[in-house]
Design an enzyme around this catalytic site. Structure first.
Site, short mmCIF file in Angstrom:
data_model
loop_
_atom_site.label_atom_id
_atom_site.label_comp_id
_atom_site.label_asym_id
_atom_site.label_seq_id
_atom_site.Cartn_x
_atom_site.Cartn_y
_atom_site.Cartn_z
N ILE A 14 -3.40 -9.73 -10.05
CA ILE A 14 -4.62 -9.43 -9.31
C ILE A 14 -5.11 -8.02 -9.60
CG2 ILE A 14 -5.58 -9.09 -7.00
CD1 ILE A 14 -3.76 -11.37 -6.03
N TYR A 152 7.48 -10.99 4.02
CA TYR A 152 6.16 -10.85 3.40
C TYR A 152 5.06 -11.04 4.46
CZ TYR A 152 2.38 -11.71 0.00
OH TYR A 152 1.21 -11.65 -0.74
N LYS A 156 2.23 -8.28 5.58
CA LYS A 156 0.79 -8.51 5.42
C LYS A 156 0.06 -8.53 6.76
CE LYS A 156 0.82 -8.61 0.95
NZ LYS A 156 0.19 -7.53 0.16
#
Length: 256
Positions: A14, A152, A156
């Site tokens: 990304i 994770y 986030k």
């Protein structure tokens, strides 16, 4: 006036797509990554080389390193946008997840966004630039219904909250802060996750991939360029009155 953006974790995936999207839109891009060679390779392949793209090795967990990059760019080139994209993931069942992995994930995915955002914002304020900061979160930052990624998910969710807190305090300086929340993005990191999840589910990587596509109303895996275009919008003049947002870019895989 040339606009300069720093992108972290831009040696692949990304981040590399974000660097390309910004370069295509006439930004000078400083490509950073823990792997300095990868960052340099991306920088030399960006369009519009006459813009003077640069690269630097950067460990986003180091406040000193982030401050050094931000100060150098702001002083020499002007710092107009910072994209905190660097991230890692590991897959474990929650009951088996090692605390060491949790600490690694939080250090890169959340602390990295904090120290880089702080470094960038300080330089923008010092130089009087009403800039833009964009953080890469995830649709896993909006829902806990994500298997085998508890650390994770926690990181986030933290990025989404931190983005709002930064936006609230930095608004008086004209600095916008937003995050993007990608879905199932086809990257090297996802390829690793497909193998891990397949083993945990007792199926195949192709089977997991098919599940992801089936969960996405637009009927395909997300590409890094899909995320990059959203980031390019958030740092553009068109988004100057948008701040504190967590923009879903996931093909409808999660709707809120």
């Amino acid at each position: 006036m040339s606009r300069t953006a720093v992108v972290t974790g831009a040696g692949s995936g990304i981040g590399r797509a974000i660097a390309h999207a910004l370069a295509q839109r006439d930004w000078r891009v400083v490509v950073t990554d823990l792997d300095g060679d990868a960052a340099e390779s991306v920088a030399t392949a960006l369009p519009h080389q006459d813009a003077g793209h640069e690269s630097a090795a950067l460990d986003v967990t180091s406040a000193d390193a982030a401050s050094a990059v931000a100060a150098d760019v702001a002083s020499r080139l002007g710092l107009h946008a910072w994209v905190s994209n660097a991230g890692i993931s590991f897959m474990h069942r929650f009951l088996d997840a090692p605390v060491e992995r949790y600490e690694q994930t939080m250090a890169v995915n959340l602390k990295g966004v904090f120290v880089c955002g702080q470094a960038a914002a300080r330089e923008m304020v010092r130089t009087g630039v009403a800039g833009a900061i964009v953080n890469t979160a995830s649709m896993a930052g909006k829902q806990g219904r994500v298997p085998f990624l508890s650390d994770y998910v926690a990181s986030k969710f933290g990025v989404v909250g931190l983005t709002q807190a930064m936006a609230y305090e930095l608004g008086e300086h004209g600095i916008t802060v937003n995050c993007v929340c990608p879905g199932f993005v086809e990257t090297p990191m996802q390829s690793r996750e497909l193998e891990w999840e397949a083993e945990l589910r007792g199926t195949t990587a192709d089977g997991v991939r098919d599940m992801m596509i089936a969960d996405t109303p637009l009927g395909r895996l997300e590409q890094p360029e899909d995320v990059a275009r959203a980031v390019a919008f958030l740092v553009s003049e068109d988004a100057r009155f948008i701040t504190g947002e967590a923009l879903a870019v996931n093909g409808g895989a999660y709707m809120d």
